[in-house]
Design an enzyme around this catalytic site. Sequence first.
Site, mmCIF file in Angstrom:
data_model
loop_
_atom_site.group_PDB
_atom_site.id
_atom_site.type_symbol
_atom_site.label_atom_id
_atom_site.label_comp_id
_atom_site.label_asym_id
_atom_site.label_seq_id
_atom_site.Cartn_x
_atom_site.Cartn_y
_atom_site.Cartn_z
ATOM 1 N N ASP A 1 -21.412 -44.301 45.589
ATOM 2 C CA ASP A 1 -22.528 -43.518 45.304
ATOM 3 C C ASP A 1 -22.279 -42.514 43.984
ATOM 4 O O ASP A 1 -23.179 -42.047 43.489
ATOM 5 C CB ASP A 1 -22.751 -42.561 46.528
ATOM 6 C CG ASP A 1 -21.393 -42.010 47.027
ATOM 7 O OD1 ASP A 1 -20.178 -42.087 46.387
ATOM 8 O OD2 ASP A 1 -21.520 -41.285 48.086
ATOM 9 N N CYS B 1 -23.311 -36.974 47.124
ATOM 10 C CA CYS B 1 -23.713 -38.072 48.036
ATOM 11 C C CYS B 1 -25.355 -38.173 48.540
ATOM 12 O O CYS B 1 -25.778 -39.215 48.396
ATOM 13 C CB CYS B 1 -22.869 -37.577 49.436
ATOM 14 S SG CYS B 1 -21.075 -37.571 49.171
ATOM 15 N N ASP C 1 -17.182 -41.931 47.133
ATOM 16 C CA ASP C 1 -16.398 -41.189 46.016
ATOM 17 C C ASP C 1 -15.428 -42.221 45.658
ATOM 18 O O ASP C 1 -14.378 -41.697 45.132
ATOM 19 C CB ASP C 1 -15.613 -40.150 47.029
ATOM 20 C CG ASP C 1 -16.480 -39.023 47.494
ATOM 21 O OD1 ASP C 1 -17.655 -39.137 47.123
ATOM 22 O OD2 ASP C 1 -15.887 -37.815 47.862
ATOM 23 N N HIS D 1 -26.249 -40.398 53.546
ATOM 24 C CA HIS D 1 -25.386 -39.430 53.598
ATOM 25 C C HIS D 1 -25.110 -39.060 54.862
ATOM 26 O O HIS D 1 -26.181 -38.948 55.795
ATOM 27 C CB HIS D 1 -25.949 -38.174 52.710
ATOM 28 C CG HIS D 1 -25.104 -37.234 52.827
ATOM 29 N ND1 HIS D 1 -23.742 -37.142 52.495
ATOM 30 C CD2 HIS D 1 -25.243 -35.600 53.294
ATOM 31 C CE1 HIS D 1 -23.162 -35.666 52.675
ATOM 32 N NE2 HIS D 1 -23.970 -34.874 52.936
#
Length: 535
Positions: free
Chosen positions: A335, A82, A43, A149
Amino acid sequence: MKTILVNFKLPVLVTLLWSPLKDSNVYSADSKKPNVLFVAVDDLNDWISPLDGFPGVKTPNFDRLAKMGVTFTNAQCASPVCSPSRIAIMTGVHPVRSGIINNPPYINDYLNHDGPEWRQNPVLTDVFTIDQFFKKNGYTTLAGGKIYHTVAPPWSVINQADPDGWDFWFPNISAPVPYQIRASDKLIRHNDWVGRSPNPYFTWAPLPIDDNKMADSQTVDWAAYELQQKHEKPLFLAVGLFRPHMPWEVPQKYFDMYPLASIPDLKIKENDLEDAFDHGRRLWHKYVLDNNQWKKVIQAYLASISFADAQLGRLLDAFEDSQYKDNTILVVWSDHGMHIGEKENWEKFTLWEESARVPLFMMVPGLTKSKSVVETPVSTVDIYPTLAELIGEVPPKHCDGQSLVPLLTDPTADHDPAITAFDFDIVTNKSPYNRDLGLGPSYTVRTVDYRYIYYPLNGLEELYDHRIDPNEWDNIAYKKENKEIVQEHRNYLLEKVSGLKWTDEIPNGYTIENGQIKRIDFMSLIELEYPAVHH
């Protein structure tokens, strides 16, 4: 699962075979392979200083990283969420071909989506993941933290990795991120606030603990230990940092780096979405504004970035003190990006620059030059074929990306535009409007000067000229003078995503006057109402 046909060009292998010498380019298949340090930061948007960052951001270790090799200033994720983004990176298969363009529908059902359930997708059933590829080619493959993830405890415990690709995962492959201490409820639960928090992990507060109590710090401790060991085989070491993913709760000292009075206002345009797509998440922004929290959340996100930067610094220290520093390829990526109120959105889940643009850095001994910058748009699906080529192997035929090797030595080398795909759905993007205005698979193309977005289910197009509109405030897709530019981007998208169609009809729910598109029933943020609470 939707499967959308795609016509990606297979990457062309640049056949510059080499042994690890100063004037070398890639390793030959019979030379000693380089190690790979493969670092993911969750993030992380473009607020870090090497990407011209947020004013006053403190990321000295990302600056240090930029000095070590190549900074890609226009890297784009494959999908702004994600799971599909990481699956694309780790498999090399673009989401427009696999059809995996959103997280699994696991609201309150995380454990039923544990493991590599993406293998059920017919496009991905038999592909070699990047870790399997390296293991097949004689590498020891080690991972710690969030690579695929992962939902970290106490959130939940899942890992979408295929266990066949890894020799070891820290702490273990079933619980891939150490337990993370949360802030106390009195700091993050506010029953007296206006509205309702859109997510129980949409929280921000300082933690009265030292770094070594943080999950990411423990992951870096493990990685540093592995870098101190002698490994008989070449090493593929994957290190995943969970911050700055929410909740934005990190040690107090990182909050102290950003006094509230020092944080400038974020540049926004009032009613920015009047000529654009409604992502359906504006109530998140309303909640922040109604409770006077915007600068506090900016502070918390900046603090989380600086915490991640500190952990990166510790990892770089361990790497540079190790026996592997002169024969290791280093790649650092995120990501997807992160909205912190831009476009009246929070988190990601859009196709604008804030969601799609990501940090990407590469350092290859004997090949890359210090402080190099590549401004050409590239995609995170390019990482897999690049690493394959750099170790002297032919990238698998299933890889949709292009090797970045030409750009590592020549920043002006040709490269295809970057495509990002996302499936807007009623769970992630619940619109305040009474009718569906464009939920479904949508796509963006990022070229050097423009971002073009297409929402097929309602026909809306967006075009932004980044030379004069870096914030993507003015949708110029319907201006007559831009007709050829729009068509060029349509043509490129159609090359990659078969079956897309366009019509001359005005998009559903919009009106066009003198080349300016506007939503018919646009509501300002103050007009939006929180949903009723049912007991």
